[in-house]
Design a protein around this motif. Structure first.
Motif, PDB file in Angstrom:
ATOM      1  N   LYS A  17     -41.666  62.957 102.341  1.00  9.59           N
ATOM      2  CA  LYS A  17     -40.612  63.242 101.361  1.00  9.59           C
ATOM      3  C   LYS A  17     -39.550  64.182 101.925  1.00  9.59           C
ATOM      4  N   ALA A  21     -35.590  63.371 102.327  1.00 12.95           N
ATOM      5  CA  ALA A  21     -34.554  64.236 101.759  1.00 12.95           C
ATOM      6  C   ALA A  21     -33.514  64.602 102.808  1.00 12.95           C
ATOM      7  N   LYS A  22     -33.976  64.938 103.991  1.00 10.74           N
ATOM      8  CA  LYS A  22     -33.063  65.320 105.077  1.00 10.74           C
ATOM      9  C   LYS A  22     -32.175  64.143 105.472  1.00 10.74           C
ATOM     10  N   VAL A  26     -30.176  65.277 100.650  1.00 10.93           N
ATOM     11  CA  VAL A  26     -30.459  65.777  99.300  1.00 10.93           C
ATOM     12  C   VAL A  26     -31.547  66.833  99.417  1.00 10.93           C
ATOM     13  N   ARG A  27     -31.746  67.582  98.366  1.00  6.82           N
ATOM     14  CA  ARG A  27     -32.786  68.619  98.381  1.00  6.82           C
ATOM     15  C   ARG A  27     -34.157  67.980  98.189  1.00  6.82           C
ATOM     16  N   PRO A  28     -35.189  68.501  98.831  1.00  8.33           N
ATOM     17  CA  PRO A  28     -36.543  67.956  98.670  1.00  8.33           C
ATOM     18  C   PRO A  28     -37.009  67.818  97.220  1.00  8.33           C
ATOM     19  N   THR A  30     -35.371  66.867  94.745  1.00  8.08           N
ATOM     20  CA  THR A  30     -34.788  65.627  94.223  1.00  8.08           C
ATOM     21  C   THR A  30     -35.675  64.447  94.592  1.00  8.08           C
ATOM     22  N   VAL A  31     -36.098  64.380  95.838  1.00  2.04           N
ATOM     23  CA  VAL A  31     -36.977  63.293  96.273  1.00  2.04           C
ATOM     24  C   VAL A  31     -38.308  63.368  95.537  1.00  2.04           C
ATOM     25  N   ARG A  45     -27.925  55.840  96.163  1.00  2.00           N
ATOM     26  CA  ARG A  45     -29.075  56.300  96.955  1.00  2.00           C
ATOM     27  C   ARG A  45     -30.045  55.146  97.207  1.00  2.00           C
TER      28      ARG A  45
END
Length: 73
Positions: A17, A21-22, A26-28, A30-31, A45
């Motif tokens: 995850k 995200a990277k 996006v921020r972890p 969010t995932v 996305r």
């Protein structure tokens, strides 16, 4: 497969995850929310994830509510 399962599968294909995200910038959390079904995956996305997984996870599985048939490829 529901969207959360599809997101989890994509994270596994991409490594985990945090790596997903990277790659998506996006921020972890969010995932994590996508994978738990708390937050829906935006259509843009979903396209990115489909591309990153080389089509192993389809945009339709990630964001089934979007009218993909009517969208330009």
């Amino acid at each position: 497969m529901n969207p959360a399962e599809a997101a989890t599968k994509a994270a596994g294909i991409l490594g985990n995850k945090a790596k997903m995200a990277k790659l998506l910038d996006v921020r972890p959390p969010t995932v994590n929310q996508w994978c738990s079904g708390v937050r829906p995956i935006p259509p843009a996305r979903a396209i990115q994830i489909e591309t990153l997984t080389k089509g192993q996870v389809k945009r339709e599985a990630l964001c089934p509510s979007f009218p993909w048939a009517g969208a330009a490829a």
